[in-house]
Design an enzyme around this catalytic site. Structure first.
Site, PDB file in Angstrom:
ATOM      1  N   ASP A   1       0.794  -1.280   0.044  1.00 54.43           N
ATOM      2  CA  ASP A   1      -0.035  -0.003   0.068  1.00 54.43           C
ATOM      3  C   ASP A   1       0.841   1.145  -0.056  1.00 54.43           C
ATOM      4  OD1 ASP A   1      -0.692   0.207   3.629  1.00 54.43           O
ATOM      5  OD2 ASP A   1       1.001   0.273   2.563  1.00 54.43           O
TER       6      ASP A   1
ATOM      7  N   ASP B   1       7.562  -1.384   9.725  1.00 52.13           N
ATOM      8  CA  ASP B   1       8.913  -1.286   9.942  1.00 52.13           C
ATOM      9  C   ASP B   1       9.344  -2.386  10.924  1.00 52.13           C
ATOM     10  OD1 ASP B   1       8.633   1.584  12.226  1.00 52.13           O
ATOM     11  OD2 ASP B   1       7.557  -0.288  12.001  1.00 52.13           O
TER      12      ASP B   1
ATOM     13  N   HIS C   1      -1.586   1.949  10.777  1.00 53.51           N
ATOM     14  CA  HIS C   1      -1.742   3.207   9.976  1.00 53.51           C
ATOM     15  C   HIS C   1      -3.247   3.078   9.252  1.00 53.51           C
ATOM     16  CE1 HIS C   1       0.727   1.364   6.374  1.00 53.51           C
ATOM     17  NE2 HIS C   1      -0.569   1.044   6.263  1.00 53.51           N
TER      18      HIS C   1
ATOM     19  N   GLY D   1     -12.030   2.004  -2.235  1.00 53.15           N
ATOM     20  CA  GLY D   1     -10.993   1.136  -2.119  1.00 53.15           C
ATOM     21  C   GLY D   1     -10.364   0.982  -0.608  1.00 53.15           C
TER      22      GLY D   1
ATOM     23  N   HIS E   1      -4.673  -1.045   8.879  1.00 54.24           N
ATOM     24  CA  HIS E   1      -3.826  -1.976   8.946  1.00 54.24           C
ATOM     25  C   HIS E   1      -2.869  -2.115  10.316  1.00 54.24           C
ATOM     26  CE1 HIS E   1      -3.546  -1.404   4.391  1.00 54.24           C
ATOM     27  NE2 HIS E   1      -4.612  -2.150   4.666  1.00 54.24           N
TER      28      HIS E   1
ATOM     29  N   HIS F   1      -7.426   4.645  17.830  1.00 54.29           N
ATOM     30  CA  HIS F   1      -6.941   5.882  17.236  1.00 54.29           C
ATOM     31  C   HIS F   1      -6.953   5.681  15.768  1.00 54.29           C
ATOM     32  CE1 HIS F   1      -3.401   8.579  16.300  1.00 54.29           C
ATOM     33  NE2 HIS F   1      -3.426   7.788  15.219  1.00 54.29           N
ATOM     34  N   GLU F   2      -6.588   4.384  15.235  1.00 57.66           N
ATOM     35  CA  GLU F   2      -6.885   4.383  13.720  1.00 57.66           C
ATOM     36  C   GLU F   2      -7.964   4.422  13.094  1.00 57.66           C
ATOM     37  OE1 GLU F   2      -2.751   4.203  13.982  1.00 57.66           O
ATOM     38  OE2 GLU F   2      -3.931   4.296  12.117  1.00 57.66           O
TER      39      GLU F   2
ATOM     40  N   HIS G   1      -8.633   7.992  12.097  1.00 59.81           N
ATOM     41  CA  HIS G   1      -8.131   8.357  10.786  1.00 59.81           C
ATOM     42  C   HIS G   1      -9.102   7.948   9.722  1.00 59.81           C
ATOM     43  CE1 HIS G   1      -4.269   9.735  12.102  1.00 59.81           C
ATOM     44  NE2 HIS G   1      -3.887   8.635  12.377  1.00 59.81           N
TER      45      HIS G   1
ATOM     46  N   HIS H   1      -4.030  13.767  13.157  1.00 61.12           N
ATOM     47  CA  HIS H   1      -3.337  13.658  14.243  1.00 61.12           C
ATOM     48  C   HIS H   1      -3.486  15.110  15.300  1.00 61.12           C
ATOM     49  CE1 HIS H   1      -0.360  10.156  13.299  1.00 61.12           C
ATOM     50  NE2 HIS H   1      -1.629   9.853  13.864  1.00 61.12           N
TER      51      HIS H   1
END
Lengths: 83, 365
Positions: free
Chosen positions: B69, B74, B82, B89, B95, B117-118, B121, B127
């Site tokens: 994506d 990491d 995120h 879509g 994720h 939190h996610e 978004h 934020h």
């Protein structure tokens, strides 16, 4: 504090660079489009990050700033869109 | 709010959990996600329906590394998750990094907390600079997961008010330079001063002018919110925190074993004392003053008993500071009493008030 060794400094540079690329839209290829020639994009972005987190805005990676950068967090940038 | 103000045009949205982390029982994952959606539906006109196949508005998945994506994870730590802003879509999808350990408790990382939190978004929020907000970028788990007023204001700016008869409100994060700032408790701790308010501590130190504000649970997750009094027994390197008729003792970041204890057995308070308003221990004499409503008690830390002749009226023992105390601490031999937005500097030897200050005078505003 013990004098920062060159490895520590190198490591700190990596942390700052990665953080600003991930969350403050710092271009990783160094080709930051600059309006004014002599402005350092890392310093500008670092100030932006310090302001966001209520830190002392110095443009330098001081201990408090690095401490925030090493905290686990959300992957969505603080300033740019995430689409 | 997100640049361009992306939002869902419908308020009845669907979500689907595409896969599960092996770290938690499936039912716990379902529950964490469901509770996270409930936080946002309680504060807005949005409703969320779970679907089990096909494309939902908000697709939830656990992935690791580069998951195609354009925003690779990491590995352990660093990025935890995120989510994409509203849209078709990938829009709205959340994720979670499978290289993290996901939990339903204090241990890192609490899935409910991160999902709350996610999903902010996924609904169009960005934020927040408010450390008390769910939408603050860094992971902080203070024990309870709730929308702060900042989060509520954000979601209602996009979708309007909740349809609940009573509009939800959330906790506000104290602002160090708010002239109306008052404190629940203040204590010294190993040479520093820690100011306590709601779920937060504020502290200053000489080499860093910015006031540090964070959750008390960062240091002592076992302590409850809304502490009422605190004091340091310096020669035992101990700080005691009071709430109701209970108290906890800490040494550094460790809550000492066997706490909470009750104030009756430990200090000899009568049973009609339901809580302590403020407390301070005079280092040089080992005498600790406890303030309860308009009275004060004096406790001898060496004899470990209340001194005779107490309680006394505060107005008699410490004339001029009023008849109730919110917080008090000792610094360099002086007592600093706090009542509302006022602060009285007093010399305990002469019992004279030396200065009248604003409550937040320690914050270089």
């Amino acid at each position: 504090f013990p004098a920062a060794t060159s490895e520590t400094q190198e490591r700190d540079v990596q942390i700052v660079q990665k953080y600003l690329e991930n969350y403050y839209n710092l271009k990783s290829d160094g080709k930051q489009v600059e309006k004014q020639r002599n402005r350092n994009p890392v310093v500008e972005k670092l100030k932006q990050m310090q302001k966001f987190f209520g830190l002392k805005v110095t443009g330098k990676p001081d201990a408090e700033t690095l401490q925030v950068m090493e905290k686990p967090r959300c992957g969505v940038p603080d300033v740019a869109q995430f689409v | 709010l997100t640049q361009g103000n992306p939002r869902w045009e419908r308020t009845n949205l669907t979500y689907r959990i595409e896969n599960y982390t092996p770290d938690m029982a499936r039912a716990d994952v379902d529950h964490a996600i469901e509770k996270a959606f409930q936080l946002w539906s309680n504060a807005s006109p949005l409703t969320f329906t779970r679907v089990f196949e096909g494309q939902a508005d908000i697709m939830i998945s656990f992935v690791r590394g580069d998951h195609r994506d354009n925003s690779p994870f990491d590995g352990p730590g660093g990025m935890l998750a995120h989510a994409f802003q509203p849209g078709p879509g990938l829009g709205g999808d959340a994720h979670f990094d499978e290289d993290e350990m996901w939990t339903n408790n204090f241990r890192n990382y609490n899935l409910y907390r991160v999902a709350a939190h996610e999903l902010g978004h996924s609904l169009g929020l960005s934020h927040s600079t408010d450390i008390g907000a769910l939408m603050y970028p860094s992971y902080i788990f203070s024990g309870d997961v709730q929308l702060s007023q900042d989060d509520i204001d954000g979601i209602q700016a996009i979708y309007g008010p909740s349809q609940n008869p009573t509009q939800p409100t959330g906790p506000q994060t104290p602002q160090a330079c708010d002239s109306k700032l008052t404190f629940d408790a203040i204590t010294t701790i190993r040479g520093e001063i820690m100011f306590l308010k709601d779920r937060f501590y504020m502290r200053t130190n000489s080499f860093y002018p910015e006031v540090e504000l964070n959750f008390i649970s960062i240091f002592w997750p076992q302590l409850p919110n809304g502490l009422q009094a605190a004091y340091e027994v310096a020669d035992r390197d101990e700080v005691r925190f009071f709430k109701g008729n209970k108290y906890w003792a800490v040494r550094g970041q460790n809550v000492l074993h066997g706490y909470p204890k009750d104030i009756y057995r430990s200090f000899g308070f009568p049973r009609n004392v339901k809580n302590i308003d403020a407390a301070v221990s005079a280092e040089d004499t080992g005498k600790t003053y406890f303030f309860v409503a308009n009275k004060c008690w004096r406790y001898d830390e060496y004899k470990r008993s209340m001194d005779a002749g107490y309680p006394k009226m505060i107005a008699e023992e410490f004339p001029g500071i009023g008849n109730k105390v919110d917080a008090v601490f000792q610094k360099d031999g002086f007592f600093y009493f706090f009542r509302g937005t006022r602060q009285y500097k007093l010399d305990p030897r002469t019992k004279r008030i030396l200065t009248l200050l604003k409550a937040n005078s320690w914050f270089n505003c």
